[in-house]
Design an enzyme around this catalytic site. Structure first.
Site, mmCIF file in Angstrom:
data_model
loop_
_atom_site.group_PDB
_atom_site.id
_atom_site.type_symbol
_atom_site.label_atom_id
_atom_site.label_comp_id
_atom_site.label_asym_id
_atom_site.label_seq_id
_atom_site.Cartn_x
_atom_site.Cartn_y
_atom_site.Cartn_z
ATOM 1 N N ALA A 130 0.864 -1.183 0.000
ATOM 2 C CA ALA A 130 0.000 0.000 0.000
ATOM 3 C C ALA A 130 0.895 1.226 0.000
ATOM 4 C CB ALA A 130 -0.880 0.004 1.236
ATOM 5 N N ALA A 132 0.722 5.597 0.402
ATOM 6 C CA ALA A 132 -0.060 6.822 0.626
ATOM 7 C C ALA A 132 0.873 8.020 0.573
ATOM 8 C CB ALA A 132 -0.779 6.733 1.952
ATOM 9 N N VAL A 137 4.013 0.757 2.524
ATOM 10 C CA VAL A 137 4.103 -0.485 3.304
ATOM 11 C C VAL A 137 4.521 -1.644 2.392
ATOM 12 C CG1 VAL A 137 2.741 -2.127 4.661
ATOM 13 C CG2 VAL A 137 2.348 0.313 4.941
ATOM 14 N N ASP A 286 -7.759 7.339 14.569
ATOM 15 C CA ASP A 286 -7.756 7.374 13.101
ATOM 16 C C ASP A 286 -8.535 6.157 12.616
ATOM 17 O OD1 ASP A 286 -7.208 8.132 10.548
ATOM 18 O OD2 ASP A 286 -5.106 7.534 10.541
HETATM 19 N N1 LIG Z 1 0.431 -5.081 9.913
HETATM 20 C C1 LIG Z 1 -0.141 -5.109 8.700
HETATM 21 N N2 LIG Z 1 -0.558 -6.265 8.164
HETATM 22 C C2 LIG Z 1 -1.165 -6.294 6.956
HETATM 23 N N3 LIG Z 1 -1.385 -5.212 6.195
HETATM 24 C C3 LIG Z 1 -0.994 -4.024 6.678
HETATM 25 C C4 LIG Z 1 -0.352 -3.897 7.949
HETATM 26 N N4 LIG Z 1 -0.059 -2.606 8.149
HETATM 27 C C5 LIG Z 1 -0.506 -1.963 7.071
HETATM 28 N N5 LIG Z 1 -1.072 -2.779 6.177
HETATM 29 C C6 LIG Z 1 -1.684 -2.416 4.879
HETATM 30 O O1 LIG Z 1 -1.134 -1.195 4.436
HETATM 31 C C7 LIG Z 1 -2.133 -0.158 4.387
HETATM 32 C C8 LIG Z 1 -1.516 1.167 4.842
HETATM 33 O O2 LIG Z 1 -0.957 1.018 6.140
HETATM 34 P P1 LIG Z 1 -1.131 2.131 7.257
HETATM 35 O O3 LIG Z 1 -0.293 1.751 8.416
HETATM 36 O O4 LIG Z 1 -2.582 2.319 7.504
HETATM 37 O O5 LIG Z 1 -0.494 3.367 6.531
HETATM 38 P P2 LIG Z 1 -1.024 4.867 6.287
HETATM 39 O O6 LIG Z 1 -0.480 5.638 7.432
HETATM 40 O O7 LIG Z 1 -0.429 5.228 4.986
HETATM 41 O O8 LIG Z 1 -2.520 4.812 6.269
HETATM 42 C C9 LIG Z 1 -3.246 -0.659 5.274
HETATM 43 O O9 LIG Z 1 -4.489 -0.108 4.905
HETATM 44 C C10 LIG Z 1 -3.175 -2.156 5.075
HETATM 45 O O10 LIG Z 1 -3.852 -2.513 3.886
HETATM 46 MG MG LIG Z 2 -3.869 3.925 7.472
#
Ligand SMILES: Nc1ncnc2c1ncn2[C@@H]1O[C@H](COP(=O)(O)OP(=O)(O)O)[C@@H](O)[C@H]1O
Ligand SMILES: [Mg+2]
Length: 522
Positions: A130, A132, A137, A286
């Site tokens: 993912a 942003a 990630v 959040d």
């Molecule tokens: N521990 C995890 N296990 C599986 N998928 C994850 C995990 N952390 C993040 N993701 C995936 O990555 C995306 C973005 O991570 P996130 O931490 O929410 O970042 P941001 O701060 O950009 O929103 C999440 O919506 C999810 O789909």
């Molecule tokens: Mg997020």
């Protein structure tokens, strides 16, 4: 001056979409009208002007890029001062952007660990899972076999954000000072709020620490799981957490396919939120669908999984008291009690007229209570409470505003899962048990113990304190007179200073305009 190109870009986009017309405050200012008129000349007759004002703002933010998209998303949650149509439009801003591929994730990990990544990981997926505006990630596997995700910041993002915040603060000051009644938009508060949120998201180690604490608060909980943080491989700008598998909470079709009890899920969501607020005073703030997943292993007792703990809220004892007592009073439609509480607890000045406050609350709440209880939004009622209290000069604490925004998200999520969700029924036991606990002798004894040491310290000084206060009386009278003269002098100086800086600013804006105009019509 290094921010000039960015500033000109903002002015030109604002002019293209005629954003100043969005608010009567900015639309009335002659300086802004002239700037927007000239800078918007290249787009006269352009079709974008046919969009609704809300759509114009959303498109403009998208054109300005990820940081402004984030600002728009933050604004969308400020229903306490934004019209609802605008808040809805801003909510549709999407923060997903193409991932970066350079430098490669392995290069970033090597640099962060100061050693080759193979010393810790057996696998890192080069392709982002993912991506942003701030972070990206990647999936990976540790040498010890655990499946993890690596979250890293976008290269150069710190500097971009730093510059954007300087420009935004400058614009906020400008609006506050030169737009008639501009302070009512509270631009500096909005930017300060934004800065707080965005700096929180830049600090991945603090996100890790929040994740660890939330995990500890819900250790062995059957209703919420928080992934583990792998501290030995986490560094400044890089966070490694356990990879989770779950159904995104917004994917109702998949949840139904797994026969998840949606009513139970929705109610559990509200319970978790109130547990965080009233029991732990540490809540995930959040709660948008991308951060919440569901483990359907036991569909009759589904378990949530929460990730992305960058933004956390915490209520002081006083905030908790404000929330619990007022919500209970509103629930009973006892507006007199709401008003009395505000005066008694010193949340509004002692001189506030209780009857007026009561009438104001009744006017905004009664139409809401026309609906069946289950259709009433807690979050919206809180917005009304804060608005009313604000009119009676209460400074609403940022922690309460954060809570109210989160509550709106929680309600939204809950009702999406189970439209019949009755929030009051689910929340009431929490509010009542909190209130009951406050009245218990053990609680009162603990409070007393906390304050008694202060009294003991002050007691020997009491005679001197009384004397001081008597002397003070005479001194105050003499001082008062001098002070009045000084204040009058200072006011005059301030007026002169404002006149001078206004002249200077007009000059700067005019110069920027000319440069901007030349720059963008090249
Ligand atoms: N521990 C995890 N296990 C599986 N998928 C994850 C995990 N952390 C993040 N993701 C995936 O990555 C995306 C973005 O991570 P996130 O931490 O929410 O970042 P941001 O701060 O950009 O929103 C999440 O919506 C999810 O789909
Ligand atoms: Mg997020």
């Amino acid at each position: 001056m290094s921010h000039l190109p960015r500033l000109l870009k903002i002015i030109s986009v604002a002019a293209k979409y005629q954003l100043h017309r969005l608010s009567p405050l900015t639309a009335r200012s002659w300086i802004i009208r002239i700037v927007m008129g000239i800078a918007g000349l290249p787009w006269t007759g352009n079709a974008v002007r046919l969009l609704s004002p809300e759509q114009r703002l959303r498109t403009a933010l998208e054109e300005l890029g990820p940081i402004y998209i984030k600002l728009g998303q933050l604004l969308s949650t400020r229903r306490d001062f934004l019209p609802h149509a605008l808040a809805d439009e801003l909510q549709s801003l999407q923060d997903r952007v193409p991932g970066f591929t350079s430098p490669a994730i392995t290069t970033i990990v090597d640099a962060a660990l100061e050693s080759p990544w193979q010393n810790y990981f057996s696998y890192i997926n080069n392709k982002a899972l993912a991506s942003a505006s701030i972070a990206q990630v990647h999936e990976a596997t540790l040498l010890t076999g655990e499946h993890v995700v690596i979250k890293v910041l976008r290269p150069g993002i710190n500097e971009t954000i730093r510059q954007d915040i300087i420009v935004l603060k400058w614009l906020a000051r400008l609006i506050e000072r030169y737009v008639p009644d501009g302070h009512r938009l509270r631009p500096r508060d909005v930017i300060a709020d934004y800065e707080h949120v965005i700096l929180g998201e830049l600090n991945l180690l603090s996100e890790g620490a929040n994740t660890t604490l939330l995990r500890r608060n819900f250790e062995h909980s059957p209703v919420l799981y928080v992934p583990r943080v792998y501290w030995h491989v986490s560094r400044d700008g890089m966070l490694v957490t356990e990879r989770i598998n779950g159904i995104p909470v917004s994917d109702v079709v998949q949840l139904q396919a797994h026969q998840v009890d949606l009513r139970k899920l929705a109610e559990t969501g509200v319970e978790i939120f109130f547990t965080q607020v009233f029991e732990h005073s540490f809540f995930h703030a959040d709660m948008h669908p991308g951060n919440i997943f569901v483990d359907p292993a036991d569909p009759q007792n589904p378990r949530y999984i929460a990730i992305d703990c960058a933004i956390i809220g915490s209520l002081s004892r006083e905030d908790q008291q404000y929330l619990a007592r007022n919500l209970l009073a509103i629930f009973k439609r006892d507006y007199r009690k709401v008003a009395e509480l505000h005066v008694e607890c010193g949340w509004v000045p002692k001189t506030t007229k209780v009857v007026e406050f009561e009438a104001a609350m009744r006017t905004v709440c009664e139409p809401i209570f026309e609906k069946p209880l289950k259709d009433i939004s807690f979050g919206y009622l809180l917005v009304q409470l804060f608005r009313t209290a604000g009119r009676f000069n209460m400074e609403v604490q940022p922690s309460l505003v954060l809570l109210q925004k989160t509550l709106l998200n929680v309600e939204g999520l809950g009702r999406q899962l189970y439209p019949e969700l009755d929030l009051w029924q689910t929340a009431l036991p929490f509010l009542e048990s909190w209130n009951r606990r406050r009245m218990k002798p053990s609680f009162l004894w603990r409070e007393l113990k906390n304050t008694v040491p202060d009294w003991a310290e002050q007691f020997p000084h009491l005679p001197q304190l009384i004397l001081n206060s008597l002397n003070q009386h005479e001194k105050v009278a003499a001082l008062n007179e001098t002070l009045q003269t000084l204040i009058a002098q200072q006011r005059q100086q301030e007026k002169r200073r404002q006149r001078r800086s206004r002249r200077l600013l007009t000059l700067v804006v005019a110069t920027a305009l000319v440069i901007g105009f030349l720059y963008f019509t090249q």
